[in-house]
Scaffold this active site. Sequence first.
Site, PDB file in Angstrom:
ATOM      1  N   ASP A   1       0.714  -1.124  -0.059  1.00 16.17           N
ATOM      2  CA  ASP A   1       0.069   0.190  -0.010  1.00 16.17           C
ATOM      3  C   ASP A   1       0.799   1.241  -0.033  1.00 16.17           C
ATOM      4  OD1 ASP A   1      -2.046   1.904   0.306  1.00 16.17           O
ATOM      5  OD2 ASP A   1      -2.694   0.993   2.287  1.00 16.17           O
TER       6      ASP A   1
ATOM      7  N   ASP B   1      -2.990   2.474  -6.033  1.00 12.97           N
ATOM      8  CA  ASP B   1      -1.933   2.386  -5.086  1.00 12.97           C
ATOM      9  C   ASP B   1      -1.896   1.314  -4.091  1.00 12.97           C
ATOM     10  OD1 ASP B   1      -4.180   3.049  -3.583  1.00 12.97           O
ATOM     11  OD2 ASP B   1      -3.468   4.804  -2.753  1.00 12.97           O
ATOM     12  N   GLU B   2      -2.486   0.223  -4.548  1.00 12.86           N
ATOM     13  CA  GLU B   2      -2.568  -0.811  -3.843  1.00 12.86           C
ATOM     14  C   GLU B   2      -2.514  -2.181  -4.598  1.00 12.86           C
ATOM     15  OE1 GLU B   2      -5.503  -1.338  -0.463  1.00 12.86           O
ATOM     16  OE2 GLU B   2      -6.333   0.635  -1.217  1.00 12.86           O
TER      17      GLU B   2
END
Length: 411
Positions: free
Chosen positions: A9, A104-105
């Site tokens: 993350d 973003d993960e």
Amino acid sequence: MRRMIMHVDMDSYFASVEQQCHPTLRGKPIGVTGRPTERSIVVAASREAKQYSVWTGMPVWEALKACPDLVLVSGNPERYLSVTKRFIEILKAYTALLEVYSVDEVFMDVTQEAPKRGGPVRMAEEIRHRFHDELGEYITATVGIAEGKTFAKLIGARNKPDGIGRLDQEEMPELLESTRVGDVWGIGRRIEARLNRVGIRTLRELGSASEQFLKREFGVYGLHLHEIGQGRDSTPLVPYTDVPPPKSVGHSKSLPPELREFSLALIVLRDLCDKAARRMRRLGYMGRTVHCGFRVGSIGPHHGKQTTLALPADDGEMIYKACLTVLDKIPVKPEKVSNIGVSIGNLVPTEKTLCSLLETDQRRERLNAAVDRIRDRYGDRSIRLGTSLLVRPIPQHVGGFFMASDDLEVG
């Protein structure tokens, strides 16, 4: 062999990318917004801003009240997507089993690879060092490690920012005892409230609840909740190579005050139909079901209906005409709306649809193909509908992305 899942993350992602690109922003509290006005919201806050309790989703006026020195930065989706492509390329060197959950993960199944690299913690440290060297010192990530996706995400969140969290099975009883159900990925406020009303507040209490009761209350999802409460999560990781086809394609916009008059909102809607149609063509789909709706007031009710076309379509004008038909069926006729959107469902692959027989339809297809080529080369605003020039362009949304594998080029 027990499964080993990593959740990577990125920390304060959009804000961190801006600080890496612009040294003058480093060390300062910044808030990334769609448009830097008090009527906008913060879509990402830097670590410095979070120290003043500035959070994602906070209205800009409230963020400025909490942090008067907050620097507002207009978001740059292309820049963030470019960095995402780069960090995914790094992760591909460690395992082919990647699930790109968002911009973003990423979830990674490292069951086979981690032992070869000295274990999952050592692998996570190596990944973070590569991010530092290849992306920049301000772009960091937190890594959670557990046997399931839910718990990897949970333990990672407890080690933010720029940390590594590993959950061993012997630590599970304590975690179940201390974790509130609302802290778990997938359990939103409504489900949390329903669980709280029957006395279920922690994961341990969730695991002690009757499986039959949870299934009766929440359907099949109740079985998943029971598994989580028992400290188990067998949710499969979906590799980017196996991403299922989209069920629908759509766009919506929150409108600034100067565009909320319904006639102007329709101009925005026409652009959204064009964008949705272009995206369908890019993905190789056509759709039959057109849903259109709007919201009255910032927190007012949403009104929407849908219609089914005689034949699948991927043309913006045809979709817009269907939207007008839908809007005519909605009994509410507001003078102003705060949000408007369109989505197209019942998708079928273009290659499985009938070829256009009429010359007018064939000419329209050639026109769309030519416009797509121009936009691919010179950008989406290089050629536009004449009506869209009547209003000031709305800044591109930076709070989320449609993440097809073609966008990320990870195949």
